[in-house]
Design an enzyme around this catalytic site. Structure first.
Site, PDB file in Angstrom:
ATOM      1  N   LEU A   8      12.905  45.953 -16.256  1.00 17.88           N
ATOM      2  CA  LEU A   8      13.645  46.092 -15.086  1.00 17.88           C
ATOM      3  C   LEU A   8      13.709  45.049 -14.163  1.00 17.88           C
ATOM      4  O   LEU A   8      12.481  44.760 -13.603  1.00 17.88           O
ATOM      5  CB  LEU A   8      13.300  47.308 -14.121  1.00 17.88           C
ATOM      6  CG  LEU A   8      13.136  48.668 -15.272  1.00 17.88           C
ATOM      7  CD1 LEU A   8      13.107  49.889 -14.249  1.00 17.88           C
ATOM      8  CD2 LEU A   8      14.446  48.846 -16.086  1.00 17.88           C
ATOM      9  N   ARG A  15      10.714  43.203  -0.015  1.00 20.28           N
ATOM     10  CA  ARG A  15       9.771  42.996   0.572  1.00 20.28           C
ATOM     11  C   ARG A  15       9.045  41.723   0.446  1.00 20.28           C
ATOM     12  O   ARG A  15       8.073  41.431   1.082  1.00 20.28           O
ATOM     13  CB  ARG A  15       8.419  43.940   0.215  1.00 20.28           C
ATOM     14  CG  ARG A  15       8.910  45.433   0.600  1.00 20.28           C
ATOM     15  CD  ARG A  15       8.177  46.407  -0.462  1.00 20.28           C
ATOM     16  NE  ARG A  15       8.937  46.671  -1.568  1.00 20.28           N
ATOM     17  CZ  ARG A  15       8.622  47.800  -2.472  1.00 20.28           C
ATOM     18  NH1 ARG A  15       7.562  48.454  -2.260  1.00 20.28           N
ATOM     19  NH2 ARG A  15       9.096  47.745  -3.656  1.00 20.28           N
ATOM     20  N   LYS A  22      13.035  38.042  -6.867  1.00 15.02           N
ATOM     21  CA  LYS A  22      11.663  38.552  -6.741  1.00 15.02           C
ATOM     22  C   LYS A  22      10.949  38.126  -8.302  1.00 15.02           C
ATOM     23  O   LYS A  22      10.083  37.295  -8.295  1.00 15.02           O
ATOM     24  CB  LYS A  22      11.279  39.792  -6.568  1.00 15.02           C
ATOM     25  CG  LYS A  22       9.784  40.255  -6.567  1.00 15.02           C
ATOM     26  CD  LYS A  22       9.354  41.604  -6.021  1.00 15.02           C
ATOM     27  CE  LYS A  22       9.518  42.830  -6.962  1.00 15.02           C
ATOM     28  NZ  LYS A  22       9.229  43.959  -6.547  1.00 15.02           N
ATOM     29  N   GLY A  78      18.161  52.431  -7.967  1.00 14.97           N
ATOM     30  CA  GLY A  78      16.968  52.801  -8.237  1.00 14.97           C
ATOM     31  C   GLY A  78      16.630  52.581  -9.633  1.00 14.97           C
ATOM     32  O   GLY A  78      17.372  52.303 -10.612  1.00 14.97           O
ATOM     33  N   THR A  79      15.125  52.820 -10.123  1.00 16.22           N
ATOM     34  CA  THR A  79      14.608  52.545 -11.412  1.00 16.22           C
ATOM     35  C   THR A  79      15.164  53.384 -12.517  1.00 16.22           C
ATOM     36  O   THR A  79      15.709  52.832 -13.642  1.00 16.22           O
ATOM     37  CB  THR A  79      13.052  52.600 -11.528  1.00 16.22           C
ATOM     38  OG1 THR A  79      12.749  53.880 -10.953  1.00 16.22           O
ATOM     39  CG2 THR A  79      12.590  51.327 -10.436  1.00 16.22           C
ATOM     40  N   ARG A 331       5.357   8.409 -13.634  1.00 18.23           N
ATOM     41  CA  ARG A 331       6.656   9.148 -13.464  1.00 18.23           C
ATOM     42  C   ARG A 331       7.238   9.437 -15.016  1.00 18.23           C
ATOM     43  O   ARG A 331       6.849   8.879 -15.833  1.00 18.23           O
ATOM     44  CB  ARG A 331       7.695   8.331 -12.804  1.00 18.23           C
ATOM     45  CG  ARG A 331       7.106   8.305 -11.242  1.00 18.23           C
ATOM     46  CD  ARG A 331       8.032   7.441 -10.310  1.00 18.23           C
ATOM     47  NE  ARG A 331       9.353   7.757 -10.463  1.00 18.23           N
ATOM     48  CZ  ARG A 331      10.367   7.026  -9.927  1.00 18.23           C
ATOM     49  NH1 ARG A 331      10.037   5.636  -9.486  1.00 18.23           N
ATOM     50  NH2 ARG A 331      11.768   7.377 -10.150  1.00 18.23           N
ATOM     51  N   ASN A 375      -1.851  -8.346 -19.677  1.00 16.47           N
ATOM     52  CA  ASN A 375      -2.401  -8.192 -18.460  1.00 16.47           C
ATOM     53  C   ASN A 375      -1.369  -8.278 -17.348  1.00 16.47           C
ATOM     54  O   ASN A 375      -0.990  -9.453 -17.148  1.00 16.47           O
ATOM     55  CB  ASN A 375      -3.587  -9.292 -18.371  1.00 16.47           C
ATOM     56  CG  ASN A 375      -4.576  -9.038 -17.442  1.00 16.47           C
ATOM     57  OD1 ASN A 375      -5.497  -8.160 -17.253  1.00 16.47           O
ATOM     58  ND2 ASN A 375      -4.321  -9.741 -16.022  1.00 16.47           N
ATOM     59  N   ASN A 384      13.906  -3.797 -11.173  1.00 17.02           N
ATOM     60  CA  ASN A 384      14.877  -3.111 -12.191  1.00 17.02           C
ATOM     61  C   ASN A 384      16.138  -2.800 -11.704  1.00 17.02           C
ATOM     62  O   ASN A 384      17.077  -2.128 -12.492  1.00 17.02           O
ATOM     63  CB  ASN A 384      14.054  -1.972 -13.046  1.00 17.02           C
ATOM     64  CG  ASN A 384      13.760  -0.878 -11.798  1.00 17.02           C
ATOM     65  OD1 ASN A 384      13.573  -1.159 -10.812  1.00 17.02           O
ATOM     66  ND2 ASN A 384      13.807   0.233 -12.403  1.00 17.02           N
TER      67      ASN A 384
HETATM   68  C1  UD1 Z   1       7.882  51.541  -9.053  1.00 14.87           C
HETATM   69  C2  UD1 Z   1       7.676  53.048  -9.470  1.00 14.87           C
HETATM   70  C3  UD1 Z   1       6.207  53.501  -8.935  1.00 14.87           C
HETATM   71  C4  UD1 Z   1       5.274  52.440  -9.608  1.00 14.87           C
HETATM   72  C5  UD1 Z   1       5.611  51.111  -9.215  1.00 14.87           C
HETATM   73  C6  UD1 Z   1       4.654  50.292 -10.083  1.00 14.87           C
HETATM   74  C7  UD1 Z   1      10.021  54.064  -9.254  1.00 14.87           C
HETATM   75  C8  UD1 Z   1      10.558  55.118  -8.627  1.00 14.87           C
HETATM   76  N1  UD1 Z   1       8.657  53.865  -8.843  1.00 14.87           N
HETATM   77  O1  UD1 Z   1       7.924  51.593  -7.664  1.00 14.87           O
HETATM   78  O2  UD1 Z   1       5.898  54.903  -9.264  1.00 14.87           O
HETATM   79  O3  UD1 Z   1       3.881  52.863  -8.990  1.00 14.87           O
HETATM   80  O4  UD1 Z   1       6.712  50.635  -9.707  1.00 14.87           O
HETATM   81  O5  UD1 Z   1       4.833  48.814  -9.607  1.00 14.87           O
HETATM   82  O6  UD1 Z   1      10.164  53.729 -10.308  1.00 14.87           O
HETATM   83  N2  UD1 Z   1      14.800  47.607 -10.141  1.00 14.87           N
HETATM   84  C9  UD1 Z   1      15.697  47.503 -10.827  1.00 14.87           C
HETATM   85  N3  UD1 Z   1      17.289  48.350 -10.027  1.00 14.87           N
HETATM   86  C10 UD1 Z   1      16.748  49.079  -9.314  1.00 14.87           C
HETATM   87  C11 UD1 Z   1      15.525  49.157  -8.555  1.00 14.87           C
HETATM   88  C12 UD1 Z   1      14.473  48.627  -9.087  1.00 14.87           C
HETATM   89  O7  UD1 Z   1      16.027  46.742 -11.420  1.00 14.87           O
HETATM   90  O8  UD1 Z   1      17.733  49.811  -8.797  1.00 14.87           O
HETATM   91  C13 UD1 Z   1      13.601  46.891 -10.710  1.00 14.87           C
HETATM   92  C14 UD1 Z   1      13.153  45.917  -9.623  1.00 14.87           C
HETATM   93  O9  UD1 Z   1      13.799  44.546  -9.902  1.00 14.87           O
HETATM   94  C15 UD1 Z   1      11.659  45.844 -10.037  1.00 14.87           C
HETATM   95  C16 UD1 Z   1      11.346  46.833 -10.345  1.00 14.87           C
HETATM   96  O10 UD1 Z   1      12.381  47.583 -10.931  1.00 14.87           O
HETATM   97  O11 UD1 Z   1      11.182  44.685 -10.816  1.00 14.87           O
HETATM   98  C17 UD1 Z   1      10.489  47.970  -9.786  1.00 14.87           C
HETATM   99  O12 UD1 Z   1      11.197  48.269  -8.610  1.00 14.87           O
HETATM  100  P1  UD1 Z   1      10.391  48.504  -7.181  1.00 14.87           P
HETATM  101  O13 UD1 Z   1      11.396  48.334  -6.219  1.00 14.87           O
HETATM  102  O14 UD1 Z   1       9.449  47.232  -7.049  1.00 14.87           O
HETATM  103  O15 UD1 Z   1       9.485  49.645  -7.475  1.00 14.87           O
HETATM  104  P2  UD1 Z   1       8.379  50.267  -6.926  1.00 14.87           P
HETATM  105  O16 UD1 Z   1       8.619  50.710  -5.550  1.00 14.87           O
HETATM  106  O17 UD1 Z   1       7.160  49.482  -6.834  1.00 14.87           O
HETATM  107 CA    CA Z   2       7.075  46.887  -7.480  1.00 16.28          CA
END
Ligand code: UD1
Ligand code: CA
Length: 409
Positions: A8, A15, A22, A78-79, A331, A375, A384
């Site tokens: 993902l 943040r 990121k 969301g994830t 370089r 040398n 150049n």
């Molecule tokens: C997530 C987990 C959390 C876990 C933590 C570990 C969920 C809901 N939570 O939280 O339980 O402890 O990771 O590091 O899964 N991303 C997408 N699309 C989205 C949202 C996120 O691709 O819509 C990707 C982000 O780019 C990132 C990763 O998923 O690489 C995790 O997302 P992030 O928002 O950092 O999740 P956490 O809040 O850290």
């Molecule tokens: Ca994270």
């Protein structure tokens, strides 16, 4: 059994407060998401799908590799939604998919192997990689009933009791592909962040009486980098790991704390490295070299028994038994032969310098072919550039150049 992996990497990472996505921030010289890809690869999985969204083109460009495919998540909901965006990649496949987040650069090959093996041997539907940590602030918590995992609760959704749980979700899992696809269709966004959480898949599978497992590993490996502070923490941990690996291979680091070695750098035995050296990219250092203080060496190949001090060397080759510095600037596209001497305040650009040639002080060499055993007197300048074009200079073997000479190309 068929195995594949999803990463993902579609979020911007609010943040981290950056214009760069990121997952493209670097740890020990390599993008976080590339660390994840490399560890997955090393564990023997080569069907990898990366979910991209924010900065999609850039992420694609920086991670392009054979067997890496992409799914687009146009809107970051969301994830769980992110994994759903890889439906096309997963559909019709039978076996195990491991899901990773692109912001956990410290994950080790051996742990990925352990996660897959445990998942398959225990015949689990889902297996979560977890860690026990004193301060799990920000991470999802692993809720267990009678010691069995029952669900994952996000920090923001935790009750008072759940906040006290010290087992955290690493964000890395193995799933049975078909069960995952089915569970994803049941996700809702009924939570504090209004997102479709991948973590809710666990509770959904549990409700179907499916077997959920957990593999516990060191917290250090699972650090998810959300902020610049965590980026620095990851850097420190990986830096220590790399330095220990080189010391175990027979390299002396006088002060590991101030020695910065990129993850892909190779160093030969009995080389000694003094403080404040930065070795980057695809650099190879031979054996028995002495790297005195304060050099930066990037994407370069250094032979055996080379001495380097307080210099910058970029994308160049340095032959055996040569000395460089202090205060030399080598370089890109420069090749220096064996037993040569490049001294103080010497700049060399896109040139070949033959074996045994001495350029001891205050000299500029650009776009030149220099023979062996020459040398250069102090204050030699190769002219150049005429303000419009650059020209080449050729200097034969055994040439002796007196000081204060301008060689007009
Ligand atoms: C997530 C987990 C959390 C876990 C933590 C570990 C969920 C809901 N939570 O939280 O339980 O402890 O990771 O590091 O899964 N991303 C997408 N699309 C989205 C949202 C996120 O691709 O819509 C990707 C982000 O780019 C990132 C990763 O998923 O690489 C995790 O997302 P992030 O928002 O950092 O999740 P956490 O809040 O850290
Ligand atoms: Ca994270």
């Amino acid at each position: 059994m068929y195995k594949c992996a999803l990463i993902l990497a579609a979020g911007q990472g609010k943040r981290i407060k950056s214009d760069l996505p990121k997952v493209l921030h670097k740890v020990c010289g390599k993008e976080m998401v590339k660390h994840v890809i490399d560890s997955i690869r090393k564990s023997g999985i080569d069907d990898i799908n990366v979910i991209i969204g924010k900065g999609a083109e850039l992420v694609k460009e920086r991670t392009a590799d054979k067997n890496v495919s992409y799914s687009l998540q146009a809107e970051q909901l969301g994830t769980g939604h992110a994994v759903k965006c890889a439906e096309e990649f997963l559909r019709g496949k039978k076996g195990v998919v491991a899901v990773f987040t692109g912001d956990t650069p410290l994950i080790k090959q051996s742990t990925i192997e352990r996660l897959f093996n445990d998942h398959i041997e225990s015949k689990n539907s889902a297996t979560i990689l977890t860690a026990i940590v004193d301060d799990p602030t920000g991470y999802g918590r692993i809720v267990r009933e009678n010691n069995e995992v029952s669900k994952i609760v996000e920090h923001k959704d935790c009750s008072e009791e759940e906040l006290k749980i010290s087992e955290m979700n690493s964000g890395i899992y193995c799933f049975d592909i078909e069960l995952l696809l089915d569970a994803l269709s049941k996700l809702t966004n009924n939570n504090e962040q209004g997102e479709y959480y991948l973590t809710d898949v666990i509770e959904i599978l549990k409700a179907q009486n499916k077997k959920i497992g957990a593999v516990i590993t060191d917290f250090e490996e699972t650090i998810g980098v959300n902020s610049r502070v965590q980026l620095a923490q990851a850097e420190e941990i990986l830096k220590d790991r790399i330095n220990i690996m080189h010391m175990e291979n027979g390299v002396t680091l006088i002060d590991p704390k101030t020695t910065y070695i990129g993850i892909d750098v190779e160093i030969g035995k009995d080389t000694i490295i003094y403080p404040n050296n930065i070795l980057e990219g695809n650099t190879k250092i031979g054996s028995n070299c002495l790297l005195y203080q304060n050099s930066r060496i990037s994407d370069s190949i250094i032979g055996d028994e080379v001495d380097i001090q307080s210099s910058v060397i970029l994308n160049s080759n340095i032959g055996d038994n040569t000395t460089v510095g202090p205060f030399a600037y080598i370089r890109p596209e420069t090749t220096i032969g064996k037993h040569a001497r490049i001294g103080d305040f010497v700049e060399i650009k896109k040139s070949n310098i033959g074996d045994g040639t001495k350029v001891s002080h205050l000299t500029y060499i650009g776009d030149a072919e220099v023979g062996s055993e020459c040398n250069f007197g102090c204050g030699t300048v190769i002219v150049n550039y005429d303000g419009k074009n650059k020209y080449k200079t050729i200097i034969g073997d055994h040439s002796f150049i007196g000081c204060n000479t301008n060689l007009v190309s």
